[in-house]
Scaffold this motif. Structure first.
Motif, PDB file in Angstrom:
ATOM      1  N   SER A   1     -14.799   1.781  20.331  1.00 27.44           N
ATOM      2  CA  SER A   1     -14.047   2.633  19.405  1.00 27.44           C
ATOM      3  C   SER A   1     -13.692   3.964  20.058  1.00 27.44           C
ATOM      4  N   LEU A   2     -14.647   4.544  20.788  1.00 35.72           N
ATOM      5  CA  LEU A   2     -14.393   5.814  21.475  1.00 35.72           C
ATOM      6  C   LEU A   2     -13.330   5.647  22.553  1.00 35.72           C
ATOM      7  N   ALA A   3     -13.372   4.516  23.256  1.00 33.19           N
ATOM      8  CA  ALA A   3     -12.371   4.265  24.292  1.00 33.19           C
ATOM      9  C   ALA A   3     -10.985   4.132  23.679  1.00 33.19           C
ATOM     10  N   SER A   4     -10.902   3.427  22.554  1.00 33.55           N
ATOM     11  CA  SER A   4      -9.620   3.257  21.862  1.00 33.55           C
ATOM     12  C   SER A   4      -9.064   4.605  21.418  1.00 33.55           C
ATOM     13  N   PHE A   5      -9.923   5.441  20.847  1.00 35.17           N
ATOM     14  CA  PHE A   5      -9.498   6.766  20.386  1.00 35.17           C
ATOM     15  C   PHE A   5      -9.073   7.642  21.560  1.00 35.17           C
ATOM     16  N   ALA A   6      -9.896   7.686  22.620  1.00 33.41           N
ATOM     17  CA  ALA A   6      -9.610   8.561  23.768  1.00 33.41           C
ATOM     18  C   ALA A   6      -8.289   8.183  24.429  1.00 33.41           C
ATOM     19  N   LYS A   7      -8.032   6.890  24.567  1.00 36.41           N
ATOM     20  CA  LYS A   7      -6.784   6.451  25.187  1.00 36.41           C
ATOM     21  C   LYS A   7      -5.576   6.822  24.328  1.00 36.41           C
ATOM     22  N   SER A   8      -5.759   6.809  23.002  1.00 33.54           N
ATOM     23  CA  SER A   8      -4.648   7.170  22.115  1.00 33.54           C
ATOM     24  C   SER A   8      -4.323   8.667  22.205  1.00 33.54           C
TER      25      SER A   8
ATOM     26  N   HIS B   1       0.847  -1.194   0.000  1.00 33.08           N
ATOM     27  CA  HIS B   1       0.000   0.000   0.000  1.00 33.08           C
ATOM     28  C   HIS B   1       0.883   1.246   0.000  1.00 33.08           C
ATOM     29  N   ASP B   2       0.283   2.386  -0.297  1.00 29.46           N
ATOM     30  CA  ASP B   2       1.010   3.662  -0.380  1.00 29.46           C
ATOM     31  C   ASP B   2       0.629   4.612   0.754  1.00 29.46           C
ATOM     32  N   ILE B   3       0.162   4.071   1.863  1.00 34.82           N
ATOM     33  CA  ILE B   3      -0.230   4.909   3.002  1.00 34.82           C
ATOM     34  C   ILE B   3       1.027   5.215   3.807  1.00 34.82           C
ATOM     35  N   PRO B   4       1.449   6.500   3.874  1.00 35.32           N
ATOM     36  CA  PRO B   4       2.759   6.833   4.450  1.00 35.32           C
ATOM     37  C   PRO B   4       2.795   6.951   5.969  1.00 35.32           C
ATOM     38  N   HIS B   5       1.666   6.977   6.619  1.00 37.58           N
ATOM     39  CA  HIS B   5       1.636   7.264   8.054  1.00 37.58           C
ATOM     40  C   HIS B   5       2.036   6.039   8.879  1.00 37.58           C
ATOM     41  N   GLU B   6       2.928   6.246   9.839  1.00 39.43           N
ATOM     42  CA  GLU B   6       3.441   5.153  10.651  1.00 39.43           C
ATOM     43  C   GLU B   6       2.382   4.553  11.571  1.00 39.43           C
ATOM     44  N   ASP B   7       1.351   5.328  11.905  1.00 43.02           N
ATOM     45  CA  ASP B   7       0.324   4.799  12.796  1.00 43.02           C
ATOM     46  C   ASP B   7      -0.764   4.030  12.048  1.00 43.02           C
ATOM     47  N   PHE B   8      -0.553   3.753  10.750  1.00 43.44           N
ATOM     48  CA  PHE B   8      -1.467   2.877  10.026  1.00 43.44           C
ATOM     49  C   PHE B   8      -0.991   1.443  10.198  1.00 43.44           C
ATOM     50  N   SER B   9      -1.905   0.528  10.430  1.00 47.30           N
ATOM     51  CA  SER B   9      -1.526  -0.877  10.586  1.00 47.30           C
ATOM     52  C   SER B   9      -2.628  -1.785  10.064  1.00 47.30           C
ATOM     53  N   LEU B  10      -2.228  -2.981   9.686  1.00 48.88           N
ATOM     54  CA  LEU B  10      -3.158  -4.006   9.220  1.00 48.88           C
ATOM     55  C   LEU B  10      -3.292  -5.055  10.308  1.00 48.88           C
ATOM     56  N   ASP B  11      -4.495  -5.242  10.798  1.00 52.48           N
ATOM     57  CA  ASP B  11      -4.723  -6.274  11.819  1.00 52.48           C
ATOM     58  C   ASP B  11      -6.080  -6.898  11.587  1.00 52.48           C
ATOM     59  N   LEU B  12      -6.142  -8.206  11.770  1.00 53.09           N
ATOM     60  CA  LEU B  12      -7.371  -8.943  11.476  1.00 53.09           C
ATOM     61  C   LEU B  12      -8.458  -8.672  12.504  1.00 53.09           C
TER      62      LEU B  12
ATOM     63  N   VAL C   1      -8.536  -3.643  15.281  1.00 54.88           N
ATOM     64  CA  VAL C   1      -8.169  -2.645  16.292  1.00 54.88           C
ATOM     65  C   VAL C   1      -7.922  -1.278  15.650  1.00 54.88           C
ATOM     66  N   TRP C   2      -7.158  -1.254  14.552  1.00 58.39           N
ATOM     67  CA  TRP C   2      -6.855   0.032  13.924  1.00 58.39           C
ATOM     68  C   TRP C   2      -8.107   0.668  13.336  1.00 58.39           C
ATOM     69  N   LEU C   3      -8.913  -0.128  12.657  1.00 65.44           N
ATOM     70  CA  LEU C   3     -10.137   0.411  12.070  1.00 65.44           C
ATOM     71  C   LEU C   3     -11.108   0.889  13.147  1.00 65.44           C
ATOM     72  N   SER C   4     -11.113   0.232  14.296  1.00 65.56           N
ATOM     73  CA  SER C   4     -11.957   0.663  15.410  1.00 65.56           C
ATOM     74  C   SER C   4     -11.494   2.026  15.917  1.00 65.56           C
ATOM     75  N   TRP C   5     -10.178   2.221  15.997  1.00 64.66           N
ATOM     76  CA  TRP C   5      -9.614   3.515  16.402  1.00 64.66           C
ATOM     77  C   TRP C   5     -10.012   4.610  15.417  1.00 64.66           C
ATOM     78  N   LEU C   6      -9.941   4.298  14.114  1.00 68.64           N
ATOM     79  CA  LEU C   6     -10.345   5.264  13.090  1.00 68.64           C
ATOM     80  C   LEU C   6     -11.831   5.578  13.217  1.00 68.64           C
ATOM     81  N   ARG C   7     -12.631   4.551  13.482  1.00 70.07           N
ATOM     82  CA  ARG C   7     -14.071   4.761  13.670  1.00 70.07           C
ATOM     83  C   ARG C   7     -14.335   5.689  14.850  1.00 70.07           C
ATOM     84  N   GLY C   8     -13.590   5.512  15.937  1.00 72.03           N
ATOM     85  CA  GLY C   8     -13.746   6.363  17.111  1.00 72.03           C
ATOM     86  C   GLY C   8     -13.427   7.815  16.820  1.00 72.03           C
ATOM     87  N   ALA C   9     -12.368   8.052  16.036  1.00 69.64           N
ATOM     88  CA  ALA C   9     -11.992   9.426  15.682  1.00 69.64           C
ATOM     89  C   ALA C   9     -13.062  10.080  14.815  1.00 69.64           C
ATOM     90  N   CYS C  10     -13.551   9.361  13.816  1.00 65.80           N
ATOM     91  CA  CYS C  10     -14.578   9.908  12.918  1.00 65.80           C
ATOM     92  C   CYS C  10     -15.884  10.153  13.673  1.00 65.80           C
TER      93      CYS C  10
END
Length: 638
Positions: free
Chosen positions: A383-390, A237-248, A251-260
């Motif tokens: 998702s909100l908890a994941s985002f808030a903790k980050s 992929h061409d996503i340059p951000h270090e905090d992007f990750s692929l996990d089955l 967890v990462w998508l849940s964090w993104l959902r919390g932010a949005c």
């Protein structure tokens, strides 16, 4: 592309044998054929877009509640909105089932004996359940009696509800987040949306390939460790951000959902269930005069008569559009997998409902344990908890103080050094609180490009009825009521402080109040109840301006004149004017030294400084003297 090894998809047509006397038809599908039968644990009413679920009830408890609801279904004289009561009856039945079974009973008949009723009352008092919940649950006991399913008649459920709730905690209102913490959450969510928005399609593509690679590799391994490791390496992929990750696990998508979710909720004031009704087409822009207003539309979850949802609109800003598009596009790979699942659903109406859920902005990942696409409250909370903790914004002493002031029924729930995990409903009240307390602008004006938002927001909330009519919009009336309630509370709190607690006051009205307080031999000059009543009746009012407070409800000026008879300046407000005064003095000296020929500006600055000086003197606050005087040359136009 499924990863559910051996899991049977649960959505299929009922296989129960139809027995006219023992298993009658309860509902029909859209084609007119039988859909749900009496013995089913799920009754689906397609025409009402509703379901009644009995799977958490057992034995005599289930039999009794089915009889009650079935009578509503077959009684053509009952109004359609009666269907909406079934959910409350089911929840009440589950509540009493747990209580009665805990006490050793086996059915609702447990309450028929005096001993059983005494045990329920005694045990119920220890549960700390609020009055309103008890009152709603006790309605079921009346329905059981009406239908001959129990012999005990509760004569006055209201008195019993009050007795059972006498030891319970005070009803808590939704949480309002302290300003600094809310600002950190909003700034972080905007940063995340800005950074990942350009890669929204890449995120979906990367996850789609990652899941496909894992599925193929898993065929050759017994555990998941090696397939996951290799699948990540195979996915480019061409996503340059270090905090992007692929996990089955998502967890990462849940964090993104919390932010949005945080961004959307913060800039709309919508309820949790209404936000989850948004989709890719929910955002629009309308022009009202010279102001472009950003709007989102969704389903209003407070039903009208008959339980029919209605379309409602909320004013927002352009960042909400980016958050919606980022979330939608990032989960597109999951949406495609869910669509494949929909093909296996035999029943046409179930398939239609399933596809509607896929069209929601908030969906689950199909390769986990989820069997339906729609994301519920528990998912959003995680998702909100994941985002808030980050974000890692820990509460300071002043945050805790503000939290306790904003949330008196939740005092003590936030401790210094703690990370405040926002509740989905908390953003709605936070929105209303900040709007009323003149803090919404500071949150919206986080970056230079948002300066126009204040204009749009002010235009909307000061003239929402006219704008809504012009744009043919249905407003969230309850949000407006919530804002009005917060406005009433804010005025009451401010006036109570001024009339009873402020150590010193200045200004014409401030002097009058202090004189009146000194003439009363009591610690309380005006009670909170008296003030609240007068505010409600329009007899008292107060607004804050840059130089103090004004008690004139009809005044449209930002008044800074010492002669204004409505002016009040508290000591706290006077102290906040010190840095303002320093800026004014510096500006005056600069204009004088540069020989700037602007007499109106020079005189305005001069009298602003003198006005602040008077307030500081009245409160015995030290400051560096301003000895300059206006000269004829300064005021002479050239």
């Amino acid at each position: 592309m499924r990863l559910r090894s051996g899991k049977q998809f649960p959505l299929k047509e009922s296989t129960n044998t139809f027995i006219p006397d023992e298993n009658p038809i309860v509902s029909f599908c859209s084609q007119g054929t039988p859909y749900s039968y009496y013995q089913d644990d799920l009754w689906v009413f397609v025409d009402r877009d509703s379901q009644v679920k009995f799977h958490r009830l057992h034995g005599g408890f289930k039999d009794a509640i089915k009889q009650i609801i079935y009578k509503v279904v077959i009684d053509k004289k009952l109004i359609l909105s009666k269907y909406t009561y079934s959910h409350n009856w089911i929840e009440a039945a589950i509540f009493f089932q747990k209580m009665i079974q805990h006490l050793g009973g086996e059915s609702f008949r447990f309450i028929d004996s005096d001993s059983g009723l005494r045990q329920i009352i005694s045990y119920g008092k220890t549960l700390k359940i609020k009055y309103k919940t008890w009152k709603n649950n006790l309605i079921l006991l009346s329905k059981l009696y009406e239908n001959g399913l129990v012999e005990r008649r509760i004569e006055n459920s209201d008195i019993l509800a009050r007795e059972l709730s006498s030891l319970s905690a005070v009803t808590k209102q939704s949480m309002a987040i302290p300003e600094k913490i809310a600002a950190e959450y909003i700034k972080s969510s905007m940063d995340i949306v800005d950074r990942f928005y350009p890669y929204r399609f890449d995120i979906s593509k990367a996850y789609g390939e990652f899941v496909k690679n894992f599925q193929e590799l898993q065929k050759h391994y017994r555990d998941r460790t090696m397939p996951l490791k290799k699948a990540r390496k195979m996915t480019f992929h061409d996503i340059p951000h270090e905090d992007f990750s692929l996990d089955l696990s998502g967890v990462w998508l849940s964090w993104l959902r919390g932010a949005c979710y945080t961004l959307i909720a913060s800039f709309t004031g919508s309820r949790d269930s209404e936000i989850k009704s948004f989709n890719l087409d929910s955002y629009m822009e309308e022009k009202y005069g010279d102001v472009v207003i950003s709007i989102v539309s969704g389903g209003h979850t407070k039903p009208n008569v008959g339980g029919v949802k209605r379309e409602t609109s909320w004013v927002t800003n352009q960042k909400t559009k980016k958050a919606i598009e980022l979330l939608w596009c990032s989960f597109e790979f999951a949406r495609e997998i869910w669509k494949e699942d929909a093909e296996s659903i035999i029943h046409m109406d179930l398939r239609k409902k399933f596809l509607e859920d896929i069209n929601s902005l908030f969906i689950l990942l199909p390769y986990t344990t989820s069997v339906r696409p729609f994301a519920g409250r528990q998912t959003i909370s995680k998702s909100l908890a994941s985002f808030a903790k980050s974000v890692g914004c820990v509460a300071t002493f002043s945050d805790v103080e503000e939290f306790n002031v904003l949330n008196p029924t939740r005092k003590g729930e936030l401790a210094q050094g703690q990370v405040l995990i926002p509740h989905p409903h908390g953003f709605r009240r936070t929105f209303a609180v900040f709007l009323v307390r003149n803090k919404l602008g500071s949150l919206l004006d986080l970056k230079y490009q948002f300066k126009h938002i204040n204009i749009a927001m002010t235009a909307w909330y000061s003239n929402q009825a006219n704008i809504a009519a012009h744009l043919d919009m249905t407003m969230d009336a309850e949000l407006m009521d919530l804002i009005a309630e917060e406005n009433h509370s804010f005025m009451t709190d401010t006036l109570y402080y001024i009339y009873n607690e402020a150590s010193s006051l200045s200004g014409k009205e401030g002097d009058r109040i202090m004189s009146a307080r000194r003439g009363v031999d009591a610690s309380i000059y005006l009670s909170r109840e008296e003030i609240s009543t007068q505010v409600k009746n329009g007899q008292m009012s107060i607004t804050e301006n840059p130089f103090g407070h004004c008690t004139n409800p009809t005044c449209s000026r930002i008044c800074d004149m010492q002669t204004c008879r409505y002016k009040i300046v508290t000591k706290e407000k006077a102290l906040s004017l010190l840095p303002v005064r320093e800026q004014l003095v510096a500006k005056f000296n600069a204009l004088r030294d540069w020989n700037v020929n602007q007499p109106n500006i020079m005189s305005k600055i001069y009298f602003d400084i003198k006005s602040i000086d008077q307030s500081l003197d009245d409160h015995n606050i030290d400051y560096s003297p301003f000895s300059e005087n206006l000269t004829a040359s300064m005021l002479q136009s050239k």
